[in-house]
Design a protein around this motif. Structure first.
Motif, mmCIF file in Angstrom:
data_model
loop_
_atom_site.group_PDB
_atom_site.id
_atom_site.type_symbol
_atom_site.label_atom_id
_atom_site.label_comp_id
_atom_site.label_asym_id
_atom_site.label_seq_id
_atom_site.Cartn_x
_atom_site.Cartn_y
_atom_site.Cartn_z
ATOM 1 N N THR A 225 34.914 22.342 69.623
ATOM 2 C CA THR A 225 33.867 21.318 69.729
ATOM 3 C C THR A 225 32.534 21.960 69.339
ATOM 4 O O THR A 225 32.478 23.140 68.980
ATOM 5 C CB THR A 225 33.774 20.771 71.168
ATOM 6 N N LYS A 226 31.482 21.162 69.425
ATOM 7 C CA LYS A 226 30.127 21.682 69.241
ATOM 8 C C LYS A 226 29.284 21.268 70.435
ATOM 9 O O LYS A 226 29.420 20.148 70.941
ATOM 10 C CB LYS A 226 29.497 21.145 67.955
ATOM 11 N N ASP A 227 28.415 22.167 70.881
ATOM 12 C CA ASP A 227 27.554 21.839 72.012
ATOM 13 C C ASP A 227 26.268 21.171 71.510
ATOM 14 O O ASP A 227 26.144 20.844 70.316
ATOM 15 C CB ASP A 227 27.269 23.076 72.866
ATOM 16 N N VAL A 228 25.309 20.979 72.397
ATOM 17 C CA VAL A 228 24.080 20.252 72.026
ATOM 18 C C VAL A 228 23.249 21.025 71.012
ATOM 19 O O VAL A 228 22.421 20.446 70.309
ATOM 20 C CB VAL A 228 23.237 19.928 73.277
ATOM 21 N N GLN A 229 23.446 22.343 70.929
ATOM 22 C CA GLN A 229 22.753 23.143 69.916
ATOM 23 C C GLN A 229 23.573 23.257 68.626
ATOM 24 O O GLN A 229 23.254 24.034 67.743
ATOM 25 C CB GLN A 229 22.468 24.562 70.443
ATOM 26 N N TRP A 230 24.677 22.504 68.527
ATOM 27 C CA TRP A 230 25.580 22.528 67.375
ATOM 28 C C TRP A 230 26.272 23.880 67.210
ATOM 29 O O TRP A 230 26.650 24.278 66.108
ATOM 30 C CB TRP A 230 24.856 22.133 66.082
ATOM 31 N N THR A 231 26.436 24.573 68.316
ATOM 32 C CA THR A 231 27.172 25.832 68.311
ATOM 33 C C THR A 231 28.653 25.544 68.519
ATOM 34 O O THR A 231 29.016 24.732 69.380
ATOM 35 C CB THR A 231 26.666 26.755 69.433
ATOM 36 N N TYR A 232 29.497 26.210 67.761
ATOM 37 C CA TYR A 232 30.937 26.020 67.923
ATOM 38 C C TYR A 232 31.389 26.550 69.281
ATOM 39 O O TYR A 232 30.971 27.633 69.716
ATOM 40 C CB TYR A 232 31.712 26.751 66.828
ATOM 41 N N CYS A 233 32.257 25.775 69.926
ATOM 42 C CA CYS A 233 32.827 26.172 71.208
ATOM 43 C C CYS A 233 34.345 26.055 71.134
ATOM 44 O O CYS A 233 34.893 25.293 70.330
ATOM 45 C CB CYS A 233 32.304 25.279 72.342
ATOM 46 N N VAL A 237 33.730 27.037 75.946
ATOM 47 C CA VAL A 237 32.888 28.249 75.939
ATOM 48 C C VAL A 237 32.565 28.597 74.494
ATOM 49 O O VAL A 237 33.220 28.111 73.566
ATOM 50 C CB VAL A 237 33.612 29.431 76.632
ATOM 51 N N PRO A 238 31.541 29.417 74.252
ATOM 52 C CA PRO A 238 31.199 29.755 72.868
ATOM 53 C C PRO A 238 32.381 30.343 72.102
ATOM 54 O O PRO A 238 33.076 31.229 72.600
ATOM 55 C CB PRO A 238 30.074 30.781 73.034
ATOM 56 N N LEU A 239 32.614 29.823 70.901
ATOM 57 C CA LEU A 239 33.635 30.383 70.011
ATOM 58 C C LEU A 239 33.085 31.682 69.442
ATOM 59 O O LEU A 239 32.095 31.684 68.711
ATOM 60 C CB LEU A 239 33.949 29.398 68.884
ATOM 61 N N ARG A 240 33.725 32.788 69.776
ATOM 62 C CA ARG A 240 33.259 34.098 69.304
ATOM 63 C C ARG A 240 33.847 34.442 67.939
ATOM 64 O O ARG A 240 33.121 34.795 67.025
ATOM 65 C CB ARG A 240 33.629 35.186 70.328
ATOM 66 N N PHE A 241 35.171 34.357 67.825
ATOM 67 C CA PHE A 241 35.755 34.514 66.486
ATOM 68 C C PHE A 241 37.056 33.740 66.389
ATOM 69 O O PHE A 241 37.795 33.601 67.359
ATOM 70 C CB PHE A 241 35.914 35.977 66.071
ATOM 71 N N TYR A 242 37.283 33.234 65.156
ATOM 72 C CA TYR A 242 38.474 32.439 64.859
ATOM 73 C C TYR A 242 39.338 33.217 63.882
ATOM 74 O O TYR A 242 38.843 33.818 62.931
ATOM 75 C CB TYR A 242 38.095 31.083 64.271
ATOM 76 N N HIS A 243 40.652 33.154 64.109
ATOM 77 C CA HIS A 243 41.622 33.902 63.315
ATOM 78 C C HIS A 243 42.385 32.910 62.429
ATOM 79 O O HIS A 243 43.194 32.139 62.933
ATOM 80 C CB HIS A 243 42.576 34.630 64.267
#
Length: 383
Positions: A225-233, A237-243
């Motif tokens: 998802t994306k939070d109110v700051q358009w940060t990927y989650c 929780v914050p998405l740190r890295f995607y494989h």
């Protein structure tokens, strides 16, 4: 912190995407490329996001050509990870080492990992944090993890000394000897070994934050998802890295459709990765040929030839450079004369990719099989 990845030429564009994403959040961290191949034409380190390149001949492996010949492309890129980590850990000023697979992209700060290494000495991420409920998911994910390893070694981090170094030394020795894809024999390249690691190293920490190492095998429990700051989650929780495992073969897309068909932001993530790869020159034909995929005369090396050479010490002694094909008395000549008989000594098997492809929808499976055939020839999949 020193971060590294392990590739052949065909994965250099992916490594660029990874390195740029690391540098976006950590410009002061060193990023190193471990290359089991020749450098592509016109490669200029000054114009790359990498701080250095370590080639396979610089790893100090005795008889490295003979050793490398016994590995497929995936086996070789994973087999060098341990010894490379040890070499990086020994460099002046390096206190912590982190490995990331080249098909990973970082989406947020990795400082929590840096901080955890002040408390622990080895960090690993399991494939799964939540038990599956559906039979198909148990088969796809839990049974797969039992076969391929509890931990996904597309990531690890360790201190450069103490138990961190002891872990890398232990792992490296086993990868030099036993880094092969042999699930019936209890091995899957570098991963199955680390099922034992928590038994041997009490300063090892299993990372349970769902924002790290998100992939299609755990995506159903970590919705993007994306939070109110358009940060990927991921999972709130914050998405740190995607494989992006299985991106080239088509298996990743098939599993994305199976477990995250309704996750619009997850599809946005995959589309964004496609754009990143295009910008990184992923379709350029200069990345297609793997130097160690062929004999010196250009003939492709059959996997069975690698297996029989690895198995038989007499062949390794007789042909210390099995890639050479310009003289009559060479391994290729021996293989052409004796390969059919020698191959009967080896059990036939089909690997994980074959089984996963069979689970995909027909159209996706067709694309995946085409991509698999091209990869076997050392060529990238068609865009």
């Amino acid at each position: 912190m020193l971060v590294y990845t392990s590739v052949t030429k065909s994965y250099i564009p992916k490594a660029r995407v990874l390195a740029r994403s690391v540098k976006r959040f950590h410009p002061d961290w060193s990023f190193q490329l471990v290359l089991s191949d020749n450098l592509p034409t016109r490669f200029d380190l000054a114009n790359e996001p990498f701080d250095g390149v370590l080639t396979i001949d610089q790893l100090g492996i005795p008889g490295w050509k003979s050793w490398a010949f016994g590995h497929s492309i995936v086996e070789l890129c994973t087999a060098v990870k341990g010894i490379a980590g040890l070499l990086f850990a020994a460099r002046p000023g390096v206190n912590k080492v982190m490995y990331l697979d080249p098909d990973i992209k970082v989406f947020n700060s990795l400082s929590p990992l840096d901080e955890l290494l002040d408390q622990y000495e080895v960090l690993l991420t399991p494939h799964l944090l939540v038990a599956e409920e559906q039979t198909q998911a148990i088969m796809d994910n839990e049974i797969s993890a039992l076969k391929h390893g509890v931990y996904n070694l597309g990531f690890f981090a360790a201190r450069a000394g103490g138990q961190g170094r002891e872990f890398m030394d232990w792992w490296a020795k086993r990868l030099l000897l036993f880094c092969i894809d042999d699930i019936p024999g209890g091995l899957f390249t570098d991963q199955r070994w680390c099922d034992l690691a928590p038994c041997f190293f009490d300063r090892l920490h299993t990372l349970r934050d769902p924002g790290f190492n998100v992939a299609t095998w755990n995506l159903a429990h970590r919705p993007i998802t994306k939070d109110v700051q358009w940060t990927y989650c991921a999972g709130g929780v914050p998405l740190r890295f995607y494989h992006f495992t299985g991106y080239d073969s088509g298996a990743g897309l098939g599993m994305l459709m199976r477990y995250a068909a309704s996750q619009r932001v997850a599809h946005e993530l995959w589309n964004g990765y496609a754009a990143d790869l295009k910008q990184a020159d992923n379709s350029n034909p200069i990345y297609r040929h793997w130097r160690y995929g062929s004999f010196s005369n250009g003939e492709l090396i059959p996997l069975q030839a690698r297996r029989i050479y690895r198995k038989r010490g007499d062949l390794r002694a007789a042909f210390p450079d099995p890639y050479l094909a310009e003289k009559h008395d060479c391994f290729l000549s021996w293989w052409k004369a004796n390969g059919q008989t020698a191959s009967s000594e080896l059990p036939a098997k089909r690997g994980f990719r074959h089984r996963i492809i069979n689970l995909l929808p027909p159209r996706v499976a067709f694309i995946a099989r085409q991509a698999k055939q091209r990869l076997a020839l050392g060529r990238p999949p068609r865009p």
